[in-house]
Write a protein that holds these residues in place. Structure first.
Motif, PDB file in Angstrom:
ATOM      1  N   PHE A  21     -38.604  10.497 -12.624  1.00 25.67           N
ATOM      2  CA  PHE A  21     -40.013  10.650 -12.984  1.00 25.67           C
ATOM      3  C   PHE A  21     -40.369   9.570 -13.995  1.00 25.67           C
ATOM      4  N   MET A  22     -41.425   8.834 -13.710  1.00 23.72           N
ATOM      5  CA  MET A  22     -41.868   7.755 -14.588  1.00 23.72           C
ATOM      6  C   MET A  22     -43.293   8.044 -15.065  1.00 23.72           C
ATOM      7  N   LEU A  23     -43.485   7.973 -16.368  1.00 25.40           N
ATOM      8  CA  LEU A  23     -44.806   8.189 -16.958  1.00 25.40           C
ATOM      9  C   LEU A  23     -45.309   6.854 -17.507  1.00 25.40           C
ATOM     10  N   VAL A  24     -46.379   6.356 -16.927  1.00 27.71           N
ATOM     11  CA  VAL A  24     -46.941   5.064 -17.329  1.00 27.71           C
ATOM     12  C   VAL A  24     -48.071   5.312 -18.321  1.00 27.71           C
ATOM     13  N   LEU A  81     -37.563   3.756  -9.319  1.00 28.97           N
ATOM     14  CA  LEU A  81     -37.533   5.159  -8.924  1.00 28.97           C
ATOM     15  C   LEU A  81     -36.424   5.447  -7.914  1.00 28.97           C
ATOM     16  N   ARG A  82     -35.846   6.645  -8.040  1.00 31.03           N
ATOM     17  CA  ARG A  82     -34.921   7.138  -7.024  1.00 31.03           C
ATOM     18  C   ARG A  82     -35.725   7.589  -5.809  1.00 31.03           C
ATOM     19  N   ARG A  83     -35.006   7.880  -4.707  1.00 28.71           N
ATOM     20  CA  ARG A  83     -35.698   8.464  -3.551  1.00 28.71           C
ATOM     21  C   ARG A  83     -36.395   9.748  -4.004  1.00 28.71           C
ATOM     22  N   ASN A  84     -37.574  10.001  -3.482  1.00 27.09           N
ATOM     23  CA  ASN A  84     -38.413  11.147  -3.850  1.00 27.09           C
ATOM     24  C   ASN A  84     -38.898  11.082  -5.305  1.00 27.09           C
ATOM     25  N   GLY A  85     -38.808   9.919  -5.918  1.00 27.57           N
ATOM     26  CA  GLY A  85     -39.260   9.787  -7.302  1.00 27.57           C
ATOM     27  C   GLY A  85     -40.777   9.794  -7.419  1.00 27.57           C
ATOM     28  N   LYS A  86     -41.240  10.107  -8.627  1.00 29.02           N
ATOM     29  CA  LYS A  86     -42.683  10.167  -8.895  1.00 29.02           C
ATOM     30  C   LYS A  86     -43.038   9.218 -10.032  1.00 29.02           C
ATOM     31  N   MET A  87     -44.177   8.556  -9.876  1.00 28.18           N
ATOM     32  CA  MET A  87     -44.772   7.762 -10.947  1.00 28.18           C
ATOM     33  C   MET A  87     -46.125   8.370 -11.282  1.00 28.18           C
ATOM     34  N   ARG A 108     -38.719   5.423   0.936  1.00 28.78           N
ATOM     35  CA  ARG A 108     -38.030   6.143  -0.143  1.00 28.78           C
ATOM     36  C   ARG A 108     -38.789   7.398  -0.582  1.00 28.78           C
ATOM     37  N   GLN A 109     -39.855   7.722   0.145  1.00 29.73           N
ATOM     38  CA  GLN A 109     -40.631   8.942  -0.097  1.00 29.73           C
ATOM     39  C   GLN A 109     -41.081   9.060  -1.558  1.00 29.73           C
ATOM     40  N   LEU A 110     -41.717   7.997  -2.038  1.00 29.32           N
ATOM     41  CA  LEU A 110     -42.175   7.960  -3.422  1.00 29.32           C
ATOM     42  C   LEU A 110     -43.568   8.560  -3.543  1.00 29.32           C
TER      43      LEU A 110
END
Length: 341
Positions: free
Chosen positions: A237-240, A255-261, A282-284
């Protein structure tokens, strides 16, 4: 009830210094409270509004800015039951919501199409001795939270807290916070308290020690291509939090697979990422978030009281409001500025 005139500090035109101004408050409604302002944080949004950087809709002059308000209830409307005279409350980005539309009913009062932002447009904010808001969006402040640090929680704090709840961040997730400023330093504290593995990403290498103090176990200098490449595929999970356009594909690569930004910085512009080779394969997920509804704000206040999470603030007198605004304008604050009324 008759209207009240209070001392305030207003910009009379775009980019002007604020000056003393006699502000006429709205009539106190049955569900409203009048609050004697003790402290008001300065958010960069206040500067955008004073400087008319968000256009005519946001900035109408004279403009009294300020939307991170802390004060004590001095009057209350006839229908107000939960708040008592003398209660210390906080008021954030919105001072009113209809509480009957689909958004409000589902707990997204922050998205209410009929709501009233605290200092946006014709509304006047918290750089004043008194303000009026709907009591149902004036939140009692737990005694564990010092009042001089509470104001920034009602904008910056909820802005970075809400995505953790909204997007299902779990203990053990690897969370990256991009930008270690007024928003980012609070996000690091929340991420650590949530039990996450925490990485700070910043182009300011001199912030490494502070980032680790606030909860980061790892630090990536975004100007260092080697560090960025080594971190690819590691973030859940990345918070910008930065308010500027980024080389987006360089960040989604982390991000990893299924990761969220989740983007919470007020960025003007588009996010450009290859759909098939990046998002699909990568299902982002790339998403946005803005403040939070009433339940989330109450949740955040309890969480802050339990874990002793407060923003790092510089507190100054309202007599130095112009100097404080300039400091925010020039990005010289570490990390939130608060004025004492």
């Amino acid at each position: 009830m008759s209207k009240t005139v209070t001392e305030s500090w207003a910009a009379m035109e775009p980019k002007a210094k604020v000056v003393p101004y006699q502000l006429e408050l709205p009539t106190l409604g049955p569900n409203d409270v009048e609050v004697d302002v003790e402290y008001c944080g300065i958010c960069h949004s206040d500067v955008h509004i004073i400087d008319k950087e968000w256009g005519d809709e946001a900035s109408r002059f004279p403009k009294v800015a300020g939307h991170e308000i802390v004060g004590k209830v001095s009057r209350r409307g006839t229908e107000v039951k939960e708040l008592q005279i003398g209660d210390r409350v906080g008021i954030g980005w919105y001072r009113r919501a209809c509480l009957s539309c689909e958004e409000c009913i589902e707990g997204y009062e922050n998205l209410c199409p009929h709501g009233e932002a605290t200092c946006f447009g014709a509304s006047q904010g918290g750089f004043a001795r008194k303000t009026i808001a709907d009591a149902r969006v004036a939140f009692p402040i737990p005694k564990e939270i010092p009042p001089e640090y509470a104001g920034p929680l009602f904008c910056g704090g909820i802005t970075v807290f809400a995505p953790f709840r909204r997007f299902g961040v779990k203990p053990g997730d690897h969370v990256a916070v991009v930008g270690i400023g007024g928003l980012g330093h609070m996000a690091l504290k929340f991420a650590k308290a949530f039990g996450c593995k925490v990485t700070a990403i910043s182009s300011s290498a001199d912030k490494i020690n502070e980032a680790k103090e606030y909860g980061a176990s790892h630090f990536i200098n975004s100007s260092d291509e080697k560090q960025m490449k080594e971190a690819q595929g590691t973030i859940d999970f990345m918070l910008v939090t930065v308010p500027k356009k980024l080389p987006w594909q360089q960040y989604t690569a982390l991000l990893r697979r299924n990761g969220k930004m989740a983007i919470v910085g007020a960025i003007l512009g588009n996010v450009e990422v290859p759909v098939m080779t990046e998002l699909m394969v990568r299902q982002l997920t790339i998403c946005g978030s803005i403040t939070g509804g009433r339940a989330l704000i109450k949740d955040m206040l309890d969480f802050c009281a339990l874990h002793q999470i407060f923003p790092k603030c510089e507190v100054t007198s309202v007599n130095h409001l112009n100097e404080a605004l300039d400091k925010v304008r020039e990005n010289k604050v570490r990390y939130r500025m608060v004025v004492k009324l």
